[in-house]
Design a protein around this motif. Structure first.
Motif, PDB file in Angstrom:
ATOM      1  N   PHE A  66      32.879  40.678  40.017  1.00  0.00           N
ATOM      2  CA  PHE A  66      33.985  40.156  39.218  1.00  0.00           C
ATOM      3  C   PHE A  66      35.331  40.555  39.806  1.00  0.00           C
ATOM      4  O   PHE A  66      35.499  41.668  40.317  1.00  0.00           O
ATOM      5  N   GLU A  67      36.266  39.608  39.738  1.00  0.00           N
ATOM      6  CA  GLU A  67      37.623  39.880  40.196  1.00  0.00           C
ATOM      7  C   GLU A  67      38.259  40.930  39.288  1.00  0.00           C
ATOM      8  O   GLU A  67      37.981  40.985  38.090  1.00  0.00           O
ATOM      9  N   ALA A  68      39.118  41.754  39.875  1.00  0.00           N
ATOM     10  CA  ALA A  68      39.790  42.800  39.101  1.00  0.00           C
ATOM     11  C   ALA A  68      40.708  42.177  38.056  1.00  0.00           C
ATOM     12  O   ALA A  68      41.442  41.235  38.337  1.00  0.00           O
ATOM     13  N   ARG A  69      40.650  42.718  36.849  1.00  0.00           N
ATOM     14  CA  ARG A  69      41.511  42.233  35.767  1.00  0.00           C
ATOM     15  C   ARG A  69      42.671  43.181  35.486  1.00  0.00           C
ATOM     16  O   ARG A  69      43.521  42.895  34.645  1.00  0.00           O
ATOM     17  N   SER A  70      42.689  44.318  36.175  1.00  0.00           N
ATOM     18  CA  SER A  70      43.795  45.266  36.025  1.00  0.00           C
ATOM     19  C   SER A  70      43.963  46.016  37.335  1.00  0.00           C
ATOM     20  O   SER A  70      43.034  46.090  38.145  1.00  0.00           O
ATOM     21  N   ALA A  71      45.144  46.558  37.550  1.00  0.00           N
ATOM     22  CA  ALA A  71      45.441  47.253  38.804  1.00  0.00           C
ATOM     23  C   ALA A  71      44.678  48.574  38.881  1.00  0.00           C
ATOM     24  O   ALA A  71      44.459  49.243  37.871  1.00  0.00           O
ATOM     25  N   THR A  86      36.027  47.794  33.432  1.00  0.00           N
ATOM     26  CA  THR A  86      34.617  48.172  33.579  1.00  0.00           C
ATOM     27  C   THR A  86      33.791  47.101  34.289  1.00  0.00           C
ATOM     28  O   THR A  86      32.709  47.398  34.801  1.00  0.00           O
ATOM     29  N   LEU A  87      34.284  45.870  34.348  1.00  0.00           N
ATOM     30  CA  LEU A  87      33.542  44.826  35.059  1.00  0.00           C
ATOM     31  C   LEU A  87      33.467  45.096  36.558  1.00  0.00           C
ATOM     32  O   LEU A  87      32.627  44.521  37.252  1.00  0.00           O
ATOM     33  N   GLN A  88      34.338  45.974  37.066  1.00  0.00           N
ATOM     34  CA  GLN A  88      34.297  46.312  38.482  1.00  0.00           C
ATOM     35  C   GLN A  88      33.006  47.031  38.853  1.00  0.00           C
ATOM     36  O   GLN A  88      32.648  47.124  40.023  1.00  0.00           O
TER      37      GLN A  88
END
Length: 242
Positions: A66-71, A86-88
């Motif tokens: 999954f693409e990062a949703r936060s830095a 947490t998707l990372q």
């Protein structure tokens, strides 16, 4: 949804639902229930390349991440790179591309399939983002956060300037500060990249992979960064006073 009407002899009309598979990668509504993933999740499907550190053949199969949703950020206690997303941590493996795509579509996920050319570009982009995260964190810790964008531009321009490797060309970081052949941007970029290299060596050592058994020089490089910015500030003050 399309409906196909079929008139048969005898007066009975049967409506047949035609199911069509999505031909794009936009989020599609689920037929039953909800996806286990957040609405803003974007999946990336790719085929892992062979590691540069091994002669083994490339791995078969495809991965969905999954693409990062936060830095990301540098964890202050241990110095690890952290993230609140947490998707990372999610990494799914599939034997074929078609199975990975069908899974994403079943989950109603937005997704993109990454080619080998994109792999190489993304590796460079990932390295650049990681070094920028480290640079911002280091400047903040040294009380130089106001220079974050300045250092960012200096590091982006390193390739065009053909900046040399710091540790391979200077015996000590302070030698870079006093080197009159280098521009200010080059000094900033070389020192920050040297600091990032030392940070990565520290990380490897902490994880049980000692780098030649030598002590870290990260503190030494950071002192050179502070000295460089002191010189810049003093020179500006002298010009303003003149």
């Amino acid at each position: 949804m399309e409906m196909e009407v079929n008139d048969k002899p005898g007066g009975n009309t049967n409506a047949h639902r035609r199911h069509t598979r999505a031909n794009d990668n936009r989020r599609t509504p689920l037929g039953m229930g909800r996806s286990v993933f957040p609405d803003d999740a974007v999946a990336r499907i790719f085929r892992p390349s062979r590691s540069a550190t091994t002669s083994a053949p490339a791995r078969n199969g495809w991965k969905l991440v999954f693409e990062a949703r936060s830095a990301s950020f540098i964890e202050p206690l241990m110095g690890y790179t952290g993230s609140k997303d947490t998707l990372q941590q999610v990494e799914l493996c599939f034997p074929t591309l078609d199975q990975a795509v069908r899974y994403a579509e079943r989950q109603g996920l937005q997704y993109r399939v990454q080619t080998m050319e994109q792999d190489r570009k993304n590796e460079t982009d990932d390295d650049r983002r990681a070094s920028r995260t480290f640079s911002d964190s280091t400047l903040d810790r040294l009380g130089l956060s106001r220079l974050s964008e300045t250092y960012g531009r200096a590091m982006i321009g390193a390739a065009n300037r053909n900046d040399p490797d710091g540790s391979a060309n200077w015996a000590a970081p302070m030698k870079i500060v006093s080197d009159r052949t280098l521009s200010l941007d080059a000094k900033r970029s070389i020192l920050m990249n040297w600091a990032y290299t030392e940070y990565l060596i520290d990380q490897a050592t902490n994880e049980g992979m000692p780098e030649n058994g030598r002590p870290s020089r990260l503190d030494e490089v950071e002192q050179a960064l502070l000295a460089l910015e002191r010189d810049v500030s003093e020179n500006q003050s002298r010009k303003e006073a003149a």
